[in-house]
Write an enzyme that holds these catalytic residues in place. Structure first.
Site, PDB file in Angstrom:
ATOM      1  N   ASN A  12       0.860  -1.147   0.084  1.00 43.64           N
ATOM      2  CA  ASN A  12       0.071   0.027   0.065  1.00 43.64           C
ATOM      3  C   ASN A  12       0.811   1.228  -0.005  1.00 43.64           C
ATOM      4  O   ASN A  12       1.468   1.495   1.029  1.00 43.64           O
ATOM      5  CB  ASN A  12      -0.800  -0.145   1.438  1.00 43.64           C
ATOM      6  CG  ASN A  12      -1.770   1.142   1.406  1.00 43.64           C
ATOM      7  OD1 ASN A  12      -1.891   2.052   0.364  1.00 43.64           O
ATOM      8  ND2 ASN A  12      -2.408   1.368   2.645  1.00 43.64           N
ATOM      9  N   TRP A  13       1.119   1.792  -1.050  1.00 41.23           N
ATOM     10  CA  TRP A  13       1.982   2.941  -1.145  1.00 41.23           C
ATOM     11  C   TRP A  13       1.365   4.265  -0.763  1.00 41.23           C
ATOM     12  O   TRP A  13       2.142   5.296  -0.494  1.00 41.23           O
ATOM     13  CB  TRP A  13       2.208   3.194  -2.824  1.00 41.23           C
ATOM     14  CG  TRP A  13       3.166   2.101  -3.471  1.00 41.23           C
ATOM     15  CD1 TRP A  13       3.168   1.004  -2.840  1.00 41.23           C
ATOM     16  CD2 TRP A  13       3.602   2.563  -4.828  1.00 41.23           C
ATOM     17  NE1 TRP A  13       4.156   0.389  -3.959  1.00 41.23           N
ATOM     18  CE2 TRP A  13       4.242   1.304  -4.938  1.00 41.23           C
ATOM     19  CE3 TRP A  13       3.645   3.342  -5.627  1.00 41.23           C
ATOM     20  CZ2 TRP A  13       4.890   0.996  -6.164  1.00 41.23           C
ATOM     21  CZ3 TRP A  13       4.203   3.088  -6.873  1.00 41.23           C
ATOM     22  CH2 TRP A  13       4.933   1.834  -7.342  1.00 41.23           C
ATOM     23  N   LYS A  14       0.020   4.320  -0.198  1.00 39.89           N
ATOM     24  CA  LYS A  14      -0.698   5.447   0.153  1.00 39.89           C
ATOM     25  C   LYS A  14      -0.266   6.555  -0.586  1.00 39.89           C
ATOM     26  O   LYS A  14      -0.351   6.585  -1.947  1.00 39.89           O
ATOM     27  CB  LYS A  14      -0.096   5.858   1.712  1.00 39.89           C
ATOM     28  CG  LYS A  14      -0.241   4.369   2.605  1.00 39.89           C
ATOM     29  CD  LYS A  14      -0.258   4.681   4.000  1.00 39.89           C
ATOM     30  CE  LYS A  14      -0.437   3.255   4.708  1.00 39.89           C
ATOM     31  NZ  LYS A  14      -0.506   3.442   6.169  1.00 39.89           N
ATOM     32  N   HIS A 101      -9.951   1.120   4.982  1.00 44.82           N
ATOM     33  CA  HIS A 101      -8.596   1.405   5.626  1.00 44.82           C
ATOM     34  C   HIS A 101      -8.876   2.237   6.499  1.00 44.82           C
ATOM     35  O   HIS A 101      -9.695   3.257   6.573  1.00 44.82           O
ATOM     36  CB  HIS A 101      -7.409   2.013   4.663  1.00 44.82           C
ATOM     37  CG  HIS A 101      -6.125   2.087   5.369  1.00 44.82           C
ATOM     38  ND1 HIS A 101      -5.659   2.675   6.097  1.00 44.82           N
ATOM     39  CD2 HIS A 101      -5.254   1.125   5.218  1.00 44.82           C
ATOM     40  CE1 HIS A 101      -4.581   2.602   6.604  1.00 44.82           C
ATOM     41  NE2 HIS A 101      -3.969   1.571   5.756  1.00 44.82           N
ATOM     42  N   GLU A 103      -7.371   4.867   7.662  1.00 47.47           N
ATOM     43  CA  GLU A 103      -7.139   6.183   7.338  1.00 47.47           C
ATOM     44  C   GLU A 103      -8.300   6.878   6.552  1.00 47.47           C
ATOM     45  O   GLU A 103      -8.684   8.123   6.730  1.00 47.47           O
ATOM     46  CB  GLU A 103      -5.701   6.441   6.391  1.00 47.47           C
ATOM     47  CG  GLU A 103      -4.761   6.030   7.384  1.00 47.47           C
ATOM     48  CD  GLU A 103      -3.366   5.494   6.780  1.00 47.47           C
ATOM     49  OE1 GLU A 103      -3.342   5.490   5.328  1.00 47.47           O
ATOM     50  OE2 GLU A 103      -2.610   5.125   7.273  1.00 47.47           O
ATOM     51  N   GLU A 173      -5.688  -4.716  10.563  1.00 47.05           N
ATOM     52  CA  GLU A 173      -4.608  -3.754  10.856  1.00 47.05           C
ATOM     53  C   GLU A 173      -5.077  -2.913  12.006  1.00 47.05           C
ATOM     54  O   GLU A 173      -5.901  -2.067  11.891  1.00 47.05           O
ATOM     55  CB  GLU A 173      -4.464  -2.717   9.594  1.00 47.05           C
ATOM     56  CG  GLU A 173      -4.124  -3.287   8.269  1.00 47.05           C
ATOM     57  CD  GLU A 173      -3.700  -2.278   7.424  1.00 47.05           C
ATOM     58  OE1 GLU A 173      -2.395  -2.657   6.740  1.00 47.05           O
ATOM     59  OE2 GLU A 173      -4.198  -1.321   6.864  1.00 47.05           O
ATOM     60  N   GLY A 179       2.213   2.373  10.785  1.00 45.15           N
ATOM     61  CA  GLY A 179       3.092   3.442  10.693  1.00 45.15           C
ATOM     62  C   GLY A 179       3.765   3.800  11.779  1.00 45.15           C
ATOM     63  O   GLY A 179       4.502   5.172  11.705  1.00 45.15           O
ATOM     64  N   SER A 219       3.098  -1.813  10.386  1.00 47.72           N
ATOM     65  CA  SER A 219       4.636  -1.825  10.608  1.00 47.72           C
ATOM     66  C   SER A 219       4.995  -3.372  10.322  1.00 47.72           C
ATOM     67  O   SER A 219       6.053  -3.542  11.009  1.00 47.72           O
ATOM     68  CB  SER A 219       4.936  -1.487  11.921  1.00 47.72           C
ATOM     69  OG  SER A 219       4.472  -0.148  12.389  1.00 47.72           O
ATOM     70  N   GLY A 240       2.710  -1.241   4.584  1.00 46.48           N
ATOM     71  CA  GLY A 240       2.629   0.352   3.981  1.00 46.48           C
ATOM     72  C   GLY A 240       4.036   0.847   3.906  1.00 46.48           C
ATOM     73  O   GLY A 240       4.747   0.745   2.813  1.00 46.48           O
ATOM     74  N   GLY A 241       4.725   1.325   4.821  1.00 45.35           N
ATOM     75  CA  GLY A 241       6.255   1.965   4.666  1.00 45.35           C
ATOM     76  C   GLY A 241       7.044   1.026   4.054  1.00 45.35           C
ATOM     77  O   GLY A 241       7.867   1.229   3.132  1.00 45.35           O
TER      78      GLY A 241
HETATM   79  P1  PGA Z   1       2.600   0.403   7.689  1.00 41.42           P
HETATM   80  O1  PGA Z   1       1.144   0.566   7.000  1.00 41.42           O
HETATM   81  O2  PGA Z   1       2.880  -0.678   7.287  1.00 41.42           O
HETATM   82  O3  PGA Z   1       3.265   1.557   7.295  1.00 41.42           O
HETATM   83  O4  PGA Z   1       2.267   0.466   9.091  1.00 41.42           O
HETATM   84  C1  PGA Z   1       0.279  -0.481   6.774  1.00 41.42           C
HETATM   85  C2  PGA Z   1      -1.134  -0.010   6.131  1.00 41.42           C
HETATM   86  O5  PGA Z   1      -1.480   0.975   6.684  1.00 41.42           O
HETATM   87  O6  PGA Z   1      -1.575  -0.584   5.162  1.00 41.42           O
END
Ligand code: PGA
Length: 258
Positions: A12-14, A101, A103, A173, A179, A219, A240-241
């Site tokens: 997930n590049w966000k 998600h 977010e 998640e 994050g 994470s 994500g990251g």
């Molecule tokens: P993260 O994000 O790996 O940076 O914690 C995961 C996500 O929100 O899909």
């Protein structure tokens, strides 16, 4: 005991990477992941504006890596400024789409009902939703994480019928682990992923539920992914990251094949 479901590692590049950066990362990924290990599926979810360049010029279309989107709107077409339909994603072509998600739920006030409409539209259009769920720190500390997450699943997937397990993916998640560098333990993940599977059995029956992939996210990185994948009900990761660097994402794919 690891299970026999095909694992899914989804990036997930966000809201990261403009066209040039997306092109660059896609070409690096194609080089870093020339083959996907047996029993593993890999997918990357760039921002909507980057989908086409990642697919075509970036070479993902010709590679074993699949393409996913980060959002969709459920209406077919019309006056919905700023939105993207299932058919538009399908024409890229996109195979997966992240929905629900935290977010989107927190910053954009999306509701369970919104996620339900998105899930229905995607499944009807032949795109697999990666349906996210997860609790806040407050909910976990109150000991209500399992009931909170299972109620998100029930509300978000209400009225959906599946003809096969590969039409749906769930990603658990915990919000406090996204994050933050703070991961859930593998046992924390199994507790909730196991409860999610039990809820999927209630909704879709044993045969289909036993084949639906349930991912962990928050994470996740090369150093900790193996511990999650050892768990009975964890079938991969939403990353994500660590998906923004080709070498760390490729390392996670490799670990998923071990
Ligand atoms: P993260 O994000 O790996 O940076 O914690 C995961 C996500 O929100 O899909």
């Amino acid at each position: 005991m690891p299970n026999t479901r095909t694992r899914l590692i989804a990036g997930n590049w966000k809201m990261n990477n403009d066209l040039d950066q997306a092109y660059e990362l896609a070409t690096e990924l194609v080089k870093a992941i020339p083959e996907v290990p047996a029993g593993v599926e890999v997918c990357v979810c760039p921002p909507t504006v980057d989908l086409r360049v990642v697919s075509c010029r970036g070479g993902i279309k010709e590679s074993p890596i699949k393409l996913g989107a980060q959002n969709v709107y459920w209406e077919e077409s019309g006056a919905y400024t700023g939105e993207t339909s299932v058919a538009m994603l399908k024409s890229v072509p996109v195979e997966y789409c992240i929905i629900g998600h935290s977010e989107r739920r927190d910053y954009f006030k999306e509701t369970d009902e919104d996620e339900n409409k998105k899930a229905k539209a995607l499944i009807a259009g032949g795109i697999v939703p990666i349906f996210c769920c997860g609790e806040s720190l407050e909910t976990r500390e109150a000991g209500e994480h399992v009931s909170f997450v299972t109620s998100q699943i029930k509300a978000g997937l209400a009225g959906i019928e599946l003809s096969s397990a590969d039409q749906l993916v769930i990603a658990y998640e915990p919000i406090w682990a996204i994050g933050t560098g703070k991961t859930a333990t593998a046992d924390d993940a199994q507790e909730v992923c196991g409860a999610i599977r039990a809820t999927l059995v209630e909704l879709f029956g044993e045969e289909i539920a036993s084949g639906i992939r349930v991912l962990y996210g928050g994470s996740a990185k090369p150093e900790n992914i193996a511990g999650f994948l050892e768990k009975e009900d964890v079938d991969g990761a939403l990353v994500g990251g660590a998906s923004l660097k080709a070498d760390s994402f490729a390392a996670m794919v490799e670990k998923a094949g071990e």
